[in-house]
Design a protein around this motif. Structure first.
Motif, PDB file in Angstrom:
ATOM      1  N   TYR A 259       3.752  -8.080  -3.938  1.00 33.87           N
ATOM      2  CA  TYR A 259       3.844  -7.328  -2.684  1.00 33.87           C
ATOM      3  C   TYR A 259       5.008  -7.889  -1.866  1.00 33.87           C
ATOM      4  CZ  TYR A 259      -0.860  -6.150  -4.258  1.00 33.87           C
ATOM      5  OH  TYR A 259      -1.935  -5.737  -5.006  1.00 33.87           O
ATOM      6  N   LYS A 260       6.200  -7.590  -2.326  1.00 24.72           N
ATOM      7  CA  LYS A 260       7.396  -8.152  -1.687  1.00 24.72           C
ATOM      8  C   LYS A 260       7.603  -7.604  -0.285  1.00 24.72           C
ATOM      9  CE  LYS A 260       9.814  -8.928  -6.075  1.00 24.72           C
ATOM     10  NZ  LYS A 260      11.015  -8.610  -6.903  1.00 24.72           N
ATOM     11  N   GLY A 261       7.263  -6.347  -0.091  1.00 23.92           N
ATOM     12  CA  GLY A 261       7.446  -5.753   1.233  1.00 23.92           C
ATOM     13  C   GLY A 261       6.528  -6.369   2.271  1.00 23.92           C
ATOM     14  N   LEU A 262       5.257  -6.560   1.923  1.00 27.23           N
ATOM     15  CA  LEU A 262       4.269  -7.110   2.856  1.00 27.23           C
ATOM     16  C   LEU A 262       4.440  -8.606   3.094  1.00 27.23           C
ATOM     17  CD1 LEU A 262       0.973  -5.318   1.704  1.00 27.23           C
ATOM     18  CD2 LEU A 262       2.121  -5.061   3.912  1.00 27.23           C
ATOM     19  N   GLN A 263       5.123  -9.284   2.162  1.00 31.45           N
ATOM     20  CA  GLN A 263       5.349 -10.726   2.290  1.00 31.45           C
ATOM     21  C   GLN A 263       4.020 -11.480   2.477  1.00 31.45           C
ATOM     22  OE1 GLN A 263       8.292 -11.393   5.416  1.00 31.45           O
ATOM     23  NE2 GLN A 263       9.495  -9.612   4.746  1.00 31.45           N
ATOM     24  N   LEU A 264       3.047 -11.210   1.571  1.00 31.13           N
ATOM     25  CA  LEU A 264       1.712 -11.775   1.746  1.00 31.13           C
ATOM     26  C   LEU A 264       1.678 -13.286   1.586  1.00 31.13           C
ATOM     27  CD1 LEU A 264      -0.684  -9.159   0.089  1.00 31.13           C
ATOM     28  CD2 LEU A 264       0.014  -9.406   2.479  1.00 31.13           C
ATOM     29  N   GLY A 265       2.593 -13.847   0.793  1.00 29.67           N
ATOM     30  CA  GLY A 265       2.660 -15.296   0.699  1.00 29.67           C
ATOM     31  C   GLY A 265       2.985 -15.921   2.049  1.00 29.67           C
ATOM     32  N   ASP A 266       3.987 -15.347   2.736  1.00 33.95           N
ATOM     33  CA  ASP A 266       4.355 -15.832   4.066  1.00 33.95           C
ATOM     34  C   ASP A 266       3.235 -15.554   5.068  1.00 33.95           C
ATOM     35  OD1 ASP A 266       6.786 -16.718   3.139  1.00 33.95           O
ATOM     36  OD2 ASP A 266       7.843 -14.866   3.652  1.00 33.95           O
ATOM     37  N   PHE A 267       2.531 -14.441   4.873  1.00 37.19           N
ATOM     38  CA  PHE A 267       1.401 -14.127   5.752  1.00 37.19           C
ATOM     39  C   PHE A 267       0.368 -15.250   5.705  1.00 37.19           C
ATOM     40  CE2 PHE A 267      -2.918 -12.601   6.263  1.00 37.19           C
ATOM     41  CZ  PHE A 267      -2.862 -11.879   7.454  1.00 37.19           C
ATOM     42  N   LEU A 268       0.033 -15.710   4.505  1.00 40.57           N
ATOM     43  CA  LEU A 268      -0.967 -16.762   4.375  1.00 40.57           C
ATOM     44  C   LEU A 268      -0.503 -18.067   5.014  1.00 40.57           C
ATOM     45  CD1 LEU A 268      -2.194 -16.098   0.728  1.00 40.57           C
ATOM     46  CD2 LEU A 268      -3.439 -15.655   2.844  1.00 40.57           C
ATOM     47  N   LYS A 269       0.756 -18.404   4.854  1.00 47.16           N
ATOM     48  CA  LYS A 269       1.288 -19.603   5.483  1.00 47.16           C
ATOM     49  C   LYS A 269       1.167 -19.508   6.998  1.00 47.16           C
ATOM     50  CE  LYS A 269       4.600 -20.619   1.781  1.00 47.16           C
ATOM     51  NZ  LYS A 269       6.048 -20.696   1.425  1.00 47.16           N
TER      52      LYS A 269
END
Length: 671
Positions: A259-269
């Protein structure tokens, strides 16, 4: 009262027979005989009515739909919270009370709230208005989640169904202003009318968050268009009821790539989450959201995010926001006529944003050490009684008993507040802005929620607040939870005889502990693994017990309703627990007080009866009869006691009377 009906019918039949007899004419010449009033209820005919006579006289309905002893307890807990907050406002003791007192004062100062207008959300709106490119949108979404405003989707902590000793983060559907995704796509007249009301509400909030009049219709349509896209990719509400269907662990490392658009990895951080896995059960929805980030114009996202901020914060801002929100959500969706009183509205808001803070101070103020210790002592004794009952139970195999004992040995009892406290370090709230304080408090609560995620954190807090009356078995954590607010009359009153404490509080403890070892508890073993540890023979024995209990309740009339019986199958599980609770607590009481007097023993049963005193309007009775899982108070009191030989012995009731069944008709959970 229903136990008096057969007597009334018999009197009526006697009168009819008399009028039809040859002596009827002669009777006309004599002075009319006075008909006898129905006999008053006593312990052996209707213990509920007898034991609760004073309460029932003192607590008429008076226009309310229902009144009960436990509702009175809840009302008292609310009054105590108001008292606590008022004291914290004028004379705070410690940092947490200072925070709460300032929060409370800012909410009660309506003039300040009106002067504040939309200022509390101005920084959030400023960030949204500054968005220039689509790649800036995910960071803004993450920032709103951090302050407790979930947009586009929901993200929260919950049990890992494969490992009950940990919580993981759950990505789930959300981001809609209407409560059901189906509302966006249905075409019936009622739904179209609802959407019309909704469109009007969206326009009001957009006006208050900066949309000029000439753009209102177009921007409201942009919001509804985006929400409709979300709704079409969302699951129907019935599909969300089964937790297993919404559990789908994925590795965090794959999220950023998928999910590159949503940037879920950065969301979790941004949420402070560093766990290795999360649950994401609707990848189709998140794929659609991911695509929308890049395909919709930033201006549409900006309108949507402004709307979600205004909608979420409307109840805590100036009157135009509150009125707009209430006109739609209160009147249209909930059918309310009037907004709640200011004190109640502010209490509800503080409970939402800072409920654990209030609970921490509530327990310190209203739970005496002696009550806390007594509650733990009785709960421990009931747990011991359960262990002995398991040993004596002939329905269960040696292997099932071994598993039950292992589980019982690990069972935790938590009284008053959670064993693990929270981090109450919060920036000063002050008394200047209620809306800003809501954001400060909800940011703190979100931060503490995120700390639940990860191994070793599953028991970090309860799913109820200490200031809310609750006594419940937590199946995932194998623990009994007893909130501070629950430990007062009529549940645990240290001014009452010790026997009454066992009859009320002890029986409730026994009922809840049973759930760890019944048809629900059988699915979680001593190692907190989701595994059925019963054999088919044990399942069959329990089902047979349930059928007998259901039949017993189904034979009784529902109080206040003509020609309506209790739905035994509907109330069966709670009824079994009630029966078990009285049995276990009686055993614990007799072990603790083997030489108790007859009067003391009577106090035990009066304690049980006092829990269930209630008055119901016909409308409320009909609703509960149709869908409630709890039997009416008269039968929650009388039926378990009628199955207990000790009750009849204590009150001198003959076998075969209403309150003392013959031995072969008695039902016992632990024979």
């Amino acid at each position: 009262m229903s136990n008096l009906r057969p007597l009334a019918c018999a009197l009526a039949l006697s009168l009819i027979a008399g009028l039809a007899s040859p002596a009827a004419d002669a009777a006309k010449k004599k002075a009319p005989a006075k008909s006898k009033a129905p006999a008053a209820a006593n312990a052996c005919t209707d213990f509920y009515a007898s034991a609760n006579a004073d309460w029932l006289r003192a607590n008429p309905l008076s226009g309310a739909g229902s009144v009960s002893s436990l509702e009175t307890l809840a009302a008292n807990a609310r009054r105590q919270q108001l008292e606590l907050l008022n004291t914290a406002m004028t004379a705070p003791q410690g940092n947490v009370q200072k925070l709460l007192g300032d929060f409370w004062a800012s909410g009660l100062d309506e003039a300040a709230v009106e002067r504040d207008g939309s200022q509390p959300i101005a920084p959030l709106l400023g960030r949204i208005n500054a968005i220039k490119k689509a790649k800036e949108i995910p960071a803004s979404i993450a920032a709103l989640h951090q302050v407790g405003i979930p947009v586009l989707f929901n993200f929260g902590a919950d049990i890992d169904l494969q490992d009950l000793e940990r919580h993981i983060g759950y990505f789930s559907q959300g981001g809609l202003g209407l409560p059901d995704p189906a509302y966006y796509t249905r075409s019936d007249a009622d739904t179209r009318q609802l959407l019309g009301h909704y469109n009007n509400y969206v326009q009001k909030i957009l006006t208050l968050t900066g949309t000029p009049k000439e753009k209102l219709a177009a921007e409201a349509q942009l919001v509804i268009d985006l929400e409709t896209r979300i709704a079409r990719a969302s699951k129907p509400l019935p599909d969300l009821r089964d937790p297993r269907a919404n559990y789908a662990p994925v590795q965090v490392a794959t999220l950023a790539k998928t999910y590159k658009g949503l940037q879920l990895g950065d969301f979790l951080k941004a949420q402070g989450v560093s766990d290795d896995s999360v649950s994401l059960a609707n990848p189709q929805l998140f794929a659609e959201l991911d695509k929308l980030i890049g395909t919709l114009k930033p201006d549409q996202w900006k309108v949507y995010l402004r709307w979600r901020i205004g909608d979420s914060m409307a109840p805590y801002l100036a009157k135009p926001f509150r009125d707009a929100e209430f006109d739609f959500r209160g009147k249209v969706l909930r059918g309310q006529r009037e907004q709640p009183a200011r004190q109640q509205a502010v209490l509800d808001a503080i409970t939402l944003a800072a409920g654990p803070m209030v609970g921490h101070e509530y327990a310190a103020r209203y739970l005496p050490a002696a009550t806390d210790a007594r509650a733990e002592q009785i709960a421990g004794q009931v747990r011991e009684a359960l262990g002995k009952a398991i040993d004596a139970d002939t329905r269960f195999s040696d292997s099932a008993k071994a598993e039950a004992h292992a589980k019982l040995g690990k069972l935790k009892i938590e009284v008053g507040t959670p064993k693990r406290d929270l981090d109450y370090s919060v920036q000063p709230m002050g008394r200047g802005s209620f809306g800003s304080n809501m954001l400060i408090a909800s940011t703190w609560r979100h931060r503490e929620e995120m700390k639940r995620i990860g191994r070793g954190n599953a028991d970090r807090r309860w799913d109820v607040l200490p200031q809310e009356p609750s006594l419940a078995y937590d199946i995932a954590q194998n623990r009994l939870i007893v909130t501070a607010a629950m430990l007062q009359a009529p549940v645990l009153d240290l001014s009452k005889p010790e026997a009454a404490q066992y009859g009320a509080y002890g029986s409730l403890v026994g009922a809840e502990l049973t759930h760890g070892f019944d048809s629900r508890g059988r699915y979680v073993n001593a190692k907190q693994e989701v595994r059925d540890w019963w054999t088919p023979a044990e399942v069959s024995a329990w089902d047979a017990l349930g059928s007998r209990v259901a039949a017993q309740y189904s034979a009784e009339s529902y109080p206040g309703l003509s020609a309506t019986k209790v739905n035994g199958n509907q109330v069966r599980e709670v009824a079994i627990a009630d029966q078990a609770g009285v049995e276990l607590s009686w055993a614990a009481y007799r072990a603790a007080q083997p030489a108790a007097s007859k009067d003391a023993n009577q106090a035990f049963f009066k304690g049980w009866a006092g829990l269930w005193a209630q008055q119901l309007s016909p409308e409320i009775a009909a609703q509960r009869s149709a869908s409630g899982i709890h039997a009416p108070g008269v039968w929650r009191t009388n039926l378990p006691l009628s199955n207990l030989s000790a009750f009849g012995e204590t009150f001198g009731c003959k076998a075969g009377t209403a309150m003392t069944r013959k031995a072969d008709q008695q039902i016992k959970v632990f024979p």
